[in-house]
Design an enzyme around this catalytic site. Structure first.
Site, PDB file in Angstrom:
ATOM      1  N   THR A 186      86.421  -3.194 -27.997  1.00 13.61           N
ATOM      2  CA  THR A 186      87.872  -3.123 -28.207  1.00 13.61           C
ATOM      3  C   THR A 186      88.278  -3.682 -29.562  1.00 13.61           C
ATOM      4  O   THR A 186      87.614  -4.586 -30.094  1.00 13.61           O
ATOM      5  CB  THR A 186      88.576  -3.919 -27.085  1.00 13.61           C
ATOM      6  N   ASP A 187      89.415  -3.197 -30.064  1.00  8.82           N
ATOM      7  CA  ASP A 187      89.942  -3.763 -31.319  1.00  8.82           C
ATOM      8  C   ASP A 187      90.380  -5.220 -31.139  1.00  8.82           C
ATOM      9  O   ASP A 187      90.574  -5.938 -32.114  1.00  8.82           O
ATOM     10  CB  ASP A 187      91.099  -2.902 -31.867  1.00  8.82           C
ATOM     11  N   GLU A 188      90.544  -5.657 -29.885  1.00  5.49           N
ATOM     12  CA  GLU A 188      91.013  -7.034 -29.647  1.00  5.49           C
ATOM     13  C   GLU A 188      90.001  -8.086 -30.093  1.00  5.49           C
ATOM     14  O   GLU A 188      90.352  -9.252 -30.251  1.00  5.49           O
ATOM     15  CB  GLU A 188      91.351  -7.244 -28.165  1.00  5.49           C
TER      16      GLU A 188
ATOM     17  N   LYS B 166      84.576  -9.783 -24.395  1.00  2.51           N
ATOM     18  CA  LYS B 166      84.140  -8.528 -25.022  1.00  2.51           C
ATOM     19  C   LYS B 166      83.357  -8.821 -26.313  1.00  2.51           C
ATOM     20  O   LYS B 166      82.355  -8.168 -26.600  1.00  2.51           O
ATOM     21  CB  LYS B 166      85.346  -7.635 -25.333  1.00  2.51           C
TER      22      LYS B 166
ATOM     23  N   TYR C 142      89.663 -12.503 -22.241  1.00  6.16           N
ATOM     24  CA  TYR C 142      89.186 -11.110 -22.208  1.00  6.16           C
ATOM     25  C   TYR C 142      88.511 -10.739 -23.524  1.00  6.16           C
ATOM     26  O   TYR C 142      87.354 -10.294 -23.540  1.00  6.16           O
ATOM     27  CB  TYR C 142      90.349 -10.147 -21.915  1.00  6.16           C
TER      28      TYR C 142
HETATM   29  P1  NAD Z   1      89.446  -0.208 -16.202  1.00  6.05           P
HETATM   30  O1  NAD Z   1      89.771  -1.609 -15.806  1.00  6.05           O
HETATM   31  O2  NAD Z   1      90.404   0.887 -15.884  1.00  6.05           O
HETATM   32  O3  NAD Z   1      88.034   0.217 -15.574  1.00  6.05           O
HETATM   33  C1  NAD Z   1      86.935  -0.648 -15.554  1.00  6.05           C
HETATM   34  C2  NAD Z   1      85.904  -0.019 -14.623  1.00  6.05           C
HETATM   35  O4  NAD Z   1      84.747  -0.859 -14.622  1.00  6.05           O
HETATM   36  C3  NAD Z   1      86.368   0.093 -13.168  1.00  6.05           C
HETATM   37  O5  NAD Z   1      86.004   1.349 -12.644  1.00  6.05           O
HETATM   38  C4  NAD Z   1      85.613  -1.020 -12.463  1.00  6.05           C
HETATM   39  O6  NAD Z   1      85.371  -0.769 -11.088  1.00  6.05           O
HETATM   40  C5  NAD Z   1      84.327  -1.068 -13.272  1.00  6.05           C
HETATM   41  N1  NAD Z   1      83.665  -2.372 -13.199  1.00  6.05           N
HETATM   42  C6  NAD Z   1      84.213  -3.607 -13.411  1.00  6.05           C
HETATM   43  N2  NAD Z   1      83.296  -4.571 -13.238  1.00  6.05           N
HETATM   44  C7  NAD Z   1      82.120  -3.929 -12.937  1.00  6.05           C
HETATM   45  C8  NAD Z   1      80.809  -4.371 -12.663  1.00  6.05           C
HETATM   46  N3  NAD Z   1      80.501  -5.672 -12.656  1.00  6.05           N
HETATM   47  N4  NAD Z   1      79.860  -3.450 -12.406  1.00  6.05           N
HETATM   48  C9  NAD Z   1      80.154  -2.123 -12.397  1.00  6.05           C
HETATM   49  N5  NAD Z   1      81.395  -1.647 -12.614  1.00  6.05           N
HETATM   50  C10 NAD Z   1      82.364  -2.542 -12.899  1.00  6.05           C
HETATM   51  O7  NAD Z   1      89.160  -0.279 -17.761  1.00  6.05           O
HETATM   52  P2  NAD Z   1      89.479   0.762 -18.922  1.00  6.05           P
HETATM   53  O8  NAD Z   1      90.845   0.530 -19.413  1.00  6.05           O
HETATM   54  O9  NAD Z   1      89.061   2.107 -18.494  1.00  6.05           O
HETATM   55  O10 NAD Z   1      88.476   0.219 -20.043  1.00  6.05           O
HETATM   56  C11 NAD Z   1      87.128   0.676 -20.081  1.00  6.05           C
HETATM   57  C12 NAD Z   1      86.392  -0.022 -21.190  1.00  6.05           C
HETATM   58  O11 NAD Z   1      87.045   0.214 -22.428  1.00  6.05           O
HETATM   59  C13 NAD Z   1      86.348  -1.544 -21.039  1.00  6.05           C
HETATM   60  O12 NAD Z   1      85.092  -1.981 -21.479  1.00  6.05           O
HETATM   61  C14 NAD Z   1      87.449  -2.042 -21.955  1.00  6.05           C
HETATM   62  O13 NAD Z   1      87.144  -3.330 -22.430  1.00  6.05           O
HETATM   63  C15 NAD Z   1      87.388  -1.008 -23.059  1.00  6.05           C
HETATM   64  N6  NAD Z   1      88.651  -0.745 -23.769  1.00  6.05           N
HETATM   65  C16 NAD Z   1      89.784  -0.432 -23.095  1.00  6.05           C
HETATM   66  C17 NAD Z   1      90.942  -0.122 -23.791  1.00  6.05           C
HETATM   67  C18 NAD Z   1      92.225   0.268 -23.103  1.00  6.05           C
HETATM   68  O14 NAD Z   1      93.249   0.421 -23.771  1.00  6.05           O
HETATM   69  N7  NAD Z   1      92.252   0.450 -21.804  1.00  6.05           N
HETATM   70  C19 NAD Z   1      90.930  -0.141 -25.193  1.00  6.05           C
HETATM   71  C20 NAD Z   1      89.740  -0.508 -25.853  1.00  6.05           C
HETATM   72  C21 NAD Z   1      88.605  -0.785 -25.131  1.00  6.05           C
HETATM   73  O1  DAU Z   2      93.745  -3.116 -27.796  1.00  2.82           O
HETATM   74  C1  DAU Z   2      92.878  -2.649 -26.807  1.00  2.82           C
HETATM   75  C2  DAU Z   2      93.181  -3.351 -25.504  1.00  2.82           C
HETATM   76  O2  DAU Z   2      94.408  -2.809 -25.029  1.00  2.82           O
HETATM   77  C3  DAU Z   2      92.071  -3.190 -24.466  1.00  2.82           C
HETATM   78  O3  DAU Z   2      90.919  -3.817 -24.927  1.00  2.82           O
HETATM   79  C4  DAU Z   2      92.499  -3.789 -23.126  1.00  2.82           C
HETATM   80  O4  DAU Z   2      91.514  -3.533 -22.143  1.00  2.82           O
HETATM   81  C5  DAU Z   2      93.809  -3.155 -22.696  1.00  2.82           C
HETATM   82  O5  DAU Z   2      94.265  -3.776 -21.510  1.00  2.82           O
HETATM   83  C6  DAU Z   2      94.865  -3.310 -23.794  1.00  2.82           C
HETATM   84  O6  DAU Z   2      95.250  -4.702 -23.948  1.00  2.82           O
HETATM   85  P1  DAU Z   2      96.770  -5.123 -24.202  1.00  2.82           P
HETATM   86  O7  DAU Z   2      96.932  -6.523 -23.804  1.00  2.82           O
HETATM   87  O8  DAU Z   2      97.197  -4.731 -25.570  1.00  2.82           O
HETATM   88  O9  DAU Z   2      97.486  -4.112 -23.146  1.00  2.82           O
HETATM   89  P2  DAU Z   2      98.690  -4.371 -22.116  1.00  2.82           P
HETATM   90  O10 DAU Z   2      99.101  -3.043 -21.609  1.00  2.82           O
HETATM   91  O11 DAU Z   2      98.355  -5.425 -21.128  1.00  2.82           O
HETATM   92  O12 DAU Z   2      99.834  -4.939 -23.067  1.00  2.82           O
HETATM   93  C7  DAU Z   2     100.313  -4.190 -24.176  1.00  2.82           C
HETATM   94  C8  DAU Z   2     101.435  -4.977 -24.820  1.00  2.82           C
HETATM   95  O13 DAU Z   2     102.543  -5.004 -23.922  1.00  2.82           O
HETATM   96  C9  DAU Z   2     101.077  -6.430 -25.089  1.00  2.82           C
HETATM   97  O14 DAU Z   2     101.677  -6.831 -26.316  1.00  2.82           O
HETATM   98  C10 DAU Z   2     101.713  -7.199 -23.926  1.00  2.82           C
HETATM   99  C11 DAU Z   2     102.920  -6.345 -23.580  1.00  2.82           C
HETATM  100  N1  DAU Z   2     103.285  -6.331 -22.142  1.00  2.82           N
HETATM  101  C12 DAU Z   2     102.316  -6.024 -21.241  1.00  2.82           C
HETATM  102  C13 DAU Z   2     102.601  -5.989 -19.897  1.00  2.82           C
HETATM  103  C14 DAU Z   2     101.529  -5.674 -18.882  1.00  2.82           C
HETATM  104  C15 DAU Z   2     104.597  -6.587 -21.754  1.00  2.82           C
HETATM  105  O15 DAU Z   2     105.488  -6.836 -22.579  1.00  2.82           O
HETATM  106  N2  DAU Z   2     104.873  -6.566 -20.411  1.00  2.82           N
HETATM  107  C16 DAU Z   2     103.931  -6.283 -19.462  1.00  2.82           C
HETATM  108  O16 DAU Z   2     104.250  -6.290 -18.250  1.00  2.82           O
END
Ligand code: NAD
Ligand code: DAU
Length: 333
Positions: free
Chosen positions: A123-125, A151, A147
């Site tokens: 992730t970019d985080e 990562k 988190y």
């Molecule tokens: P998500 O939470 O929707 O899905 C995570 C999946 O992993 C689920 O299906 C869960 O059951 C599975 N999982 C969790 N723990 C596990 C374990 N111990 N063994 C096997 N399976 C397990 O997440 P997402 O948003 O789809 O993100 C997927 C990946 O991309 C993550 O690695 C996250 O860090 C990364 N990522 C997400 C975002 C985003 O915006 N959502 C952005 C950048 C990177």
């Molecule tokens: O940047 C990539 C990341 O983006 C991934 O690595 C993470 O898995 C994914 O969850 C996401 O993280 P963020 O923290 O950026 O996403 P989230 O949707 O939780 O929050 C986005 C922004 O919105 C953040 O600045 C917090 C704010 N927020 C979030 C929630 C859930 C609110 O203001 N209210 C809310 O209820």
């Protein structure tokens, strides 16, 4: 090509599995997923009968299961993670166990089995917040939350396995994804579904924090490009080029659903809340990848998807879904 996808029942993983099965009809995909609260087989209903697809219910921390599914695999794509920042602030332990230790278990098995390519979805985080400019892949890691620190810990191990053992690893770091099948705890699906249910939307702090939004299928196309054309040992940023403040996103969703600003509930800020994420994606662009969707069309498509798929999210929000999976676990125990 035989692909092991871990965490394929989650948001991005399920979109990736669908893309691969549709784009490469001769590929075999094994989806290993523990089905945590975020894993949902409803996400893959349309492909579950595909003869090239197999689901294995298991945990990436379980060496025996991982060893079994790794046999004969050409490439691993690891999406499995605890992914929600707020949950990591409430309780970091699962994040360390899955995102750090689970990654280690996969790397070790990939090494033992001589897997040809290991793609870590990061992730970019991990870079932390940036006031101006954009992060490149060589910038130092300064994660802020449990988190992002977990990562970053995963990324470090991936790099070490490449340097020490020559494991052919690649890391991608993507920005905030949005689109179909995103668990309604993340801001976009949470706000859409809250408003449909007549609830207010909890906006953290002053709402000025900025995220770069990438449509999930664009990210998946980027992952596909990196998987097939990326250079081993390298890291690739994948972003949408759509930097928007949270208040902008909120107003956009309110407008699309015909609601007023009175539906915004200002709430206390997230602890350690990163102000802005921004990544330079020239390296991924050089592989021939650019996002196909513009933000305006993609957010409209996303809102429409949640409006048309209440069957998917209503049971999650009502608690019926977690209760169902808990009962499956109880039966197994
Ligand atoms: P998500 O939470 O929707 O899905 C995570 C999946 O992993 C689920 O299906 C869960 O059951 C599975 N999982 C969790 N723990 C596990 C374990 N111990 N063994 C096997 N399976 C397990 O997440 P997402 O948003 O789809 O993100 C997927 C990946 O991309 C993550 O690695 C996250 O860090 C990364 N990522 C997400 C975002 C985003 O915006 N959502 C952005 C950048 C990177
Ligand atoms: O940047 C990539 C990341 O983006 C991934 O690595 C993470 O898995 C994914 O969850 C996401 O993280 P963020 O923290 O950026 O996403 P989230 O949707 O939780 O929050 C986005 C922004 O919105 C953040 O600045 C917090 C704010 N927020 C979030 C929630 C859930 C609110 O203001 N209210 C809310 O209820």
């Amino acid at each position: 090509m035989k692909l092991l996808v871990t965490g394929g029942a989650g948001f991005i993983g399920s979109n990736f599995v669908r893309l691969i099965l549709n784009k490469y009809p001769d590929y075999e995909v094994i989806n290993l997923d523990a089905l945590t609260y975020a894993g949902n087989l409803d996400n893959l209903k349309d492909v579950e009968k595909n003869e090239n697809y197999r689901f294995v219910h298991g945990d990436i921390r379980d060496e025996d299961v991982v060893d079994k599914v790794m046999k004969g695999v050409d490439a691993v794509v690891n999406f499995a993670a605890e992914s929600h920042v707020d949950r990591s602030i409430g309780g970091p332990a699962d994040f360390i166990q899955t995102d750090v230790y689970g990654t280690f278990v996969l790397l070790e098995a990939a090494r033992q089995h001589g897997v040809g390519r290991y793609l870590q979805i990061s992730t970019d985080e991990v870079y932390g917040s940036i006031k101006e400019g954009s992060f490149v892949e060589t910038d130092r890691l300064e994660p802020s939350s449990p988190y992002s620190a977990s990562k970053a810990g995963g990324d470090m191990q991936v790099m070490a396995y490449h340097t020490t053992y020559g494991l052919p690893t690649i890391i991608t770091r993507s920005s905030n994804n949005f689109g179909p099948y995103q668990y309604p705890e993340k801001i976009i699906p949470l706000f859409i579904t809250n408003l449909v249910e007549g609830k207010k939307v909890p906006l953290y702090g002053d709402g000025l924090n900025v995220r770069d939004w990438v449509y999930v299928t664009d990210n998946c196309e980027g992952l596909d490009a990196v998987l097939h054309k990326g250079e081993v040992g390298e890291i690739y940023n994948i972003g949408g080029g759509n930097e928007r403040s949270n208040i902008f996103i909120t107003n956009k969703i309110l407008e699309m659903l015909g609601k007023g600003e009175d539906m915004i509930e200002p709430v206390a800020d997230r602890l350690g809340h990163d102000f802005r994420y921004s990544i330079d994606c020239s390296k991924a662009n050089a592989l021939g990848w650019t996002p196909a969707h513009n933000f305006e069309d993609a957010i409209k498509e996303t809102v429409d998807w949640y409006l048309n798929n209440e069957w998917w999210w209503k049971k999650i929000k009502s608690g019926e879904f977690e209760a169902y999976y808990k009962s499956q676990y109880d039966k197994k125990a």
